[in-house]
Design a protein around this motif. Structure first.
Motif, PDB file in Angstrom:
ATOM      1  N   ALA A   1      -1.473   3.899   5.672  1.00 23.65           N
ATOM      2  CA  ALA A   1      -0.776   2.781   6.321  1.00 23.65           C
ATOM      3  C   ALA A   1      -1.484   1.460   6.074  1.00 23.65           C
ATOM      4  O   ALA A   1      -0.872   0.392   6.194  1.00 23.65           O
ATOM      5  N   GLY A   2      -2.764   1.505   5.724  1.00 25.52           N
ATOM      6  CA  GLY A   2      -3.535   0.293   5.484  1.00 25.52           C
ATOM      7  C   GLY A   2      -3.539  -0.160   4.039  1.00 25.52           C
ATOM      8  O   GLY A   2      -4.348  -1.020   3.657  1.00 25.52           O
ATOM      9  N   GLN A   3      -2.639   0.373   3.218  1.00 24.15           N
ATOM     10  CA  GLN A   3      -2.607   0.014   1.799  1.00 24.15           C
ATOM     11  C   GLN A   3      -2.183  -1.444   1.596  1.00 24.15           C
ATOM     12  O   GLN A   3      -1.330  -1.972   2.310  1.00 24.15           O
ATOM     13  N   ARG A   4      -2.792  -2.054   0.575  1.00 19.94           N
ATOM     14  CA  ARG A   4      -2.467  -3.435   0.195  1.00 19.94           C
ATOM     15  C   ARG A   4      -1.767  -3.389  -1.167  1.00 19.94           C
ATOM     16  O   ARG A   4      -2.412  -3.340  -2.211  1.00 19.94           O
ATOM     17  N   SER A   5      -0.454  -3.390  -1.144  1.00 21.61           N
ATOM     18  CA  SER A   5       0.303  -3.316  -2.396  1.00 21.61           C
ATOM     19  C   SER A   5       0.922  -4.643  -2.789  1.00 21.61           C
ATOM     20  O   SER A   5       1.405  -4.794  -3.918  1.00 21.61           O
ATOM     21  N   GLY A   6       0.950  -5.592  -1.887  1.00 14.66           N
ATOM     22  CA  GLY A   6       1.484  -6.910  -2.213  1.00 14.66           C
ATOM     23  C   GLY A   6       2.987  -6.953  -2.392  1.00 14.66           C
ATOM     24  O   GLY A   6       3.540  -7.982  -2.786  1.00 14.66           O
ATOM     25  N   GLY A   7       3.681  -5.845  -2.118  1.00 13.78           N
ATOM     26  CA  GLY A   7       5.136  -5.835  -2.230  1.00 13.78           C
ATOM     27  C   GLY A   7       5.661  -5.963  -3.646  1.00 13.78           C
ATOM     28  O   GLY A   7       6.834  -6.296  -3.858  1.00 13.78           O
ATOM     29  N   ARG A   8       4.840  -5.685  -4.656  1.00 12.50           N
ATOM     30  CA  ARG A   8       5.261  -5.858  -6.051  1.00 12.50           C
ATOM     31  C   ARG A   8       6.109  -4.693  -6.553  1.00 12.50           C
ATOM     32  O   ARG A   8       6.750  -4.795  -7.598  1.00 12.50           O
ATOM     33  N   PHE A   9       6.096  -3.596  -5.851  1.00 17.47           N
ATOM     34  CA  PHE A   9       6.854  -2.412  -6.273  1.00 17.47           C
ATOM     35  C   PHE A   9       7.157  -1.585  -5.035  1.00 17.47           C
ATOM     36  O   PHE A   9       6.433  -1.640  -4.036  1.00 17.47           O
ATOM     37  N   PRO A  10       8.220  -0.793  -5.050  1.00 14.41           N
ATOM     38  CA  PRO A  10       8.536   0.047  -3.892  1.00 14.41           C
ATOM     39  C   PRO A  10       7.675   1.311  -3.883  1.00 14.41           C
ATOM     40  O   PRO A  10       7.335   1.855  -4.938  1.00 14.41           O
ATOM     41  N   TRP A  11       7.336   1.776  -2.695  1.00 13.82           N
ATOM     42  CA  TRP A  11       6.645   3.042  -2.581  1.00 13.82           C
ATOM     43  C   TRP A  11       6.989   3.685  -1.248  1.00 13.82           C
ATOM     44  O   TRP A  11       7.547   3.045  -0.359  1.00 13.82           O
ATOM     45  N   GLU A  12       6.670   4.939  -1.132  1.00 17.43           N
ATOM     46  CA  GLU A  12       7.000   5.716   0.057  1.00 17.43           C
ATOM     47  C   GLU A  12       5.946   6.786   0.286  1.00 17.43           C
ATOM     48  O   GLU A  12       5.146   7.096  -0.610  1.00 17.43           O
ATOM     49  N   VAL A  13       5.933   7.334   1.494  1.00 18.76           N
ATOM     50  CA  VAL A  13       5.084   8.473   1.820  1.00 18.76           C
ATOM     51  C   VAL A  13       5.983   9.620   2.255  1.00 18.76           C
ATOM     52  O   VAL A  13       6.821   9.459   3.148  1.00 18.76           O
ATOM     53  N   ILE A  14       5.832  10.761   1.600  1.00 23.41           N
ATOM     54  CA  ILE A  14       6.576  11.968   1.967  1.00 23.41           C
ATOM     55  C   ILE A  14       5.581  12.971   2.532  1.00 23.41           C
ATOM     56  O   ILE A  14       4.676  13.421   1.828  1.00 23.41           O
ATOM     57  N   LEU A  15       5.717  13.299   3.783  1.00 23.14           N
ATOM     58  CA  LEU A  15       4.855  14.305   4.407  1.00 23.14           C
ATOM     59  C   LEU A  15       5.620  15.620   4.475  1.00 23.14           C
ATOM     60  O   LEU A  15       6.670  15.702   5.109  1.00 23.14           O
ATOM     61  N   VAL A  16       5.095  16.630   3.792  1.00 25.26           N
ATOM     62  CA  VAL A  16       5.715  17.953   3.783  1.00 25.26           C
ATOM     63  C   VAL A  16       4.977  18.829   4.786  1.00 25.26           C
ATOM     64  O   VAL A  16       3.811  19.178   4.588  1.00 25.26           O
ATOM     65  N   ASP A  17       5.658  19.171   5.860  1.00 26.37           N
ATOM     66  CA  ASP A  17       5.098  20.053   6.881  1.00 26.37           C
ATOM     67  C   ASP A  17       5.309  21.488   6.403  1.00 26.37           C
ATOM     68  O   ASP A  17       6.408  22.024   6.454  1.00 26.37           O
ATOM     69  N   ASN A  18       4.217  22.109   5.934  1.00 28.23           N
ATOM     70  CA  ASN A  18       4.304  23.409   5.281  1.00 28.23           C
ATOM     71  C   ASN A  18       3.989  24.539   6.261  1.00 28.23           C
ATOM     72  O   ASN A  18       2.837  24.910   6.432  1.00 28.23           O
TER      73      ASN A  18
ATOM     74  N   ASP B   1      -6.762  15.791   3.952  1.00 24.19           N
ATOM     75  CA  ASP B   1      -8.137  15.409   4.285  1.00 24.19           C
ATOM     76  C   ASP B   1      -8.678  14.376   3.293  1.00 24.19           C
ATOM     77  O   ASP B   1      -9.884  14.234   3.130  1.00 24.19           O
ATOM     78  N   ASN B   2      -7.772  13.666   2.616  1.00 31.25           N
ATOM     79  CA  ASN B   2      -8.155  12.624   1.653  1.00 31.25           C
ATOM     80  C   ASN B   2      -7.956  11.245   2.263  1.00 31.25           C
ATOM     81  O   ASN B   2      -6.859  10.926   2.744  1.00 31.25           O
ATOM     82  N   TRP B   3      -8.992  10.418   2.209  1.00 28.38           N
ATOM     83  CA  TRP B   3      -8.921   9.049   2.709  1.00 28.38           C
ATOM     84  C   TRP B   3      -8.957   8.113   1.510  1.00 28.38           C
ATOM     85  O   TRP B   3     -10.010   7.898   0.905  1.00 28.38           O
ATOM     86  N   VAL B   4      -7.817   7.560   1.151  1.00 32.36           N
ATOM     87  CA  VAL B   4      -7.734   6.734  -0.048  1.00 32.36           C
ATOM     88  C   VAL B   4      -8.197   5.315   0.242  1.00 32.36           C
ATOM     89  O   VAL B   4      -8.083   4.811   1.360  1.00 32.36           O
ATOM     90  N   CYS B   5      -8.699   4.639  -0.802  1.00 35.99           N
ATOM     91  CA  CYS B   5      -9.170   3.264  -0.673  1.00 35.99           C
ATOM     92  C   CYS B   5      -7.977   2.334  -0.426  1.00 35.99           C
ATOM     93  O   CYS B   5      -6.828   2.686  -0.720  1.00 35.99           O
ATOM     94  N   PRO B   6      -8.209   1.125   0.103  1.00 40.32           N
ATOM     95  CA  PRO B   6      -7.113   0.234   0.505  1.00 40.32           C
ATOM     96  C   PRO B   6      -6.175  -0.174  -0.620  1.00 40.32           C
ATOM     97  O   PRO B   6      -5.025  -0.535  -0.358  1.00 40.32           O
ATOM     98  N   ASP B   7      -6.639  -0.171  -1.854  1.00 40.93           N
ATOM     99  CA  ASP B   7      -5.773  -0.584  -2.964  1.00 40.93           C
ATOM    100  C   ASP B   7      -5.376   0.591  -3.851  1.00 40.93           C
ATOM    101  O   ASP B   7      -5.096   0.434  -5.032  1.00 40.93           O
ATOM    102  N   TRP B   8      -5.346   1.774  -3.273  1.00 43.08           N
ATOM    103  CA  TRP B   8      -5.037   2.994  -4.028  1.00 43.08           C
ATOM    104  C   TRP B   8      -3.680   2.890  -4.725  1.00 43.08           C
ATOM    105  O   TRP B   8      -3.575   3.044  -5.950  1.00 43.08           O
ATOM    106  N   VAL B   9      -2.621   2.656  -3.958  1.00 51.56           N
ATOM    107  CA  VAL B   9      -1.280   2.665  -4.543  1.00 51.56           C
ATOM    108  C   VAL B   9      -1.124   1.525  -5.558  1.00 51.56           C
ATOM    109  O   VAL B   9      -0.448   1.679  -6.584  1.00 51.56           O
ATOM    110  N   GLN B  10      -1.747   0.380  -5.288  1.00 50.80           N
ATOM    111  CA  GLN B  10      -1.669  -0.741  -6.223  1.00 50.80           C
ATOM    112  C   GLN B  10      -2.301  -0.398  -7.563  1.00 50.80           C
ATOM    113  O   GLN B  10      -1.732  -0.653  -8.624  1.00 50.80           O
TER     114      GLN B  10
END
Length: 374
Positions: free
Chosen positions: A48-65, A119-128
């Protein structure tokens, strides 16, 4: 259990028949969860804390397995209303990471698929950074980054000697194209949806089902990387893609590491087909000897022979923890490899022929690269 995974992407196969080889530009983060309620706050917080700058669309899909806790409900409660991307929660009843990923892939809206574990904590600019890298390098079929440990308790003395088994560190040792030197770990792995669909269209299917609850079998990520290499796609390591892998106290126990090594060993026979596929064809006596050495019987006898050379060590390892002893871990992997061969006894030889046929007929011919056994 090792079994052939029915991972056909039915919806996307229809799109392929219509000529649509790629999804829209953007990034789908696929988060597969099994009883993940206690791990979700930190993981979702970093997304939720990602900094993408709105340059491209992205989404999060959580699969409850197949969770028995409140994983799905908690995820929806935790996701901020002002988050930079929407969150979708879907449910997969069949227990297994491969099945959860299959569902996530099939409903993903975008071309880039980034697999982030619970259990992965991605850096703030991961998606970018993922989006920039894959946009700038269309020849790259999959990319990954640097993974460091976030231990719940101070790690044991032996931890740093074997942390590679926790998918920590850097694959291949250097930034850039690692196609012919290494494969990418599953934590933080990003692949092109079009590459996956291309593999499937040409007849590829994964063998490994990967993790199923408490069972520590793994390797589907490696299998996918090997298939992408055969198909001519590049694998790319980018150290600026950083994530932290949270390791609870129970995973820092020697008994857990031994189980991890045995699970890894059980997956090894499934990789043999990919290494055999790149060897040049041989005829006559040389070809006959190769076929014998590649056979299931030869491989099993070879592994049993290695174990028979160290009977005292084998007995001792079964009776005592022998904490910190690397030979014990090597034995666990060899025992796992024997078990994996036994599970594949009716399909091992046919699987080699199947993958070799796909490769040699150039049905995957993008750039038929060579690689060596790791």
């Amino acid at each position: 259990m090792l079994a052939s995974a029915d991972l056909s992407l039915e919806r996307d196969s229809k799109a392929l028949s219509a000529g649509e080889m790629t999804a829209p530009d953007g990034l789908s983060v696929i988060l597969c969860c099994h009883n993940s309620a206690s791990r979700l706050p930190a993981t979702l917080g970093h997304l939720a804390g990602q900094r993408s700058g709105g340059r491209f669309p992205w989404e999060v899909i959580l699969v409850d397995n197949a969770s028995s806790d409140a994983t799905g409900r908690l995820a929806q409660e935790l996701w901020p209303q002002d988050a930079p991307a929407p969150l979708r929660v879907v449910h997969e009843a069949r227990l297994g990471l491969a099945y959860a990923r299959r569902l996530g892939i099939s409903i993903a809206r975008y071309e880039l698929l980034s697999f982030v574990d619970d259990d992965n904590w991605v850096c703030p600019d991961w998606v970018q950074r993922v989006w920039e890298l894959m946009s700038q390098h269309p020849e790259v079929g999959a990319c990954g980054g640097f993974c460091d440990a976030e231990c719940e308790i101070p790690p044991p003395q032996w931890f740093h000697s074997f942390n590679g088994m926790y998918a920590l560190g850097r694959p291949g040792g250097k930034a850039g194209d690692i196609t012919h030197t290494s494969v990418l770990p599953g934590a933080g792995l990003t692949v092109r949806k079009s590459a996956l669909l291309e593999l499937e269209k040409n007849g590829f299917r994964t063998w490994l089902v990967d993790r199923q609850g408490m069972m520590l079998t793994a390797g589907q990520d490696t299998e996918l990387c090997l298939a992408l290499r055969l198909a001519g796609w590049q694998l790319w390591y980018e150290p600026r893609l950083q994530l932290r892998h949270f390791l609870p106290a129970k995973r820092l126990q020697w008994s857990y590491l031994r189980r991890l090594y045995r699970g890894a060993g059980m997956s090894l026979p499934a990789f043999d087909a990919y290494f055999c596929a790149t060897k040049p064809m041989r005829t006559g006596v040389t070809g006959l000897l190769r076929r014998v050495r590649e056979s299931w019987s030869w491989q099993l006898l070879s592994m049993l022979g290695k174990l028979s050379w160290q009977p005292l060590k084998v007995v001792s390892s079964l009776s005592f923890p022998m904490e910190g002893d690397p030979d014990v871990l090597r034995l666990e992997k060899q025992i796992g490899q024997c078990l994996g061969l036994l599970k594949m006894r009716n399909q091992y030889d046919a699987r080699i022929q199947e993958i070799r046929s796909l490769f040699q007929q150039s049905r995957w011919s993008r750039r038929n690269g060579q690689f060596e056994r790791q």
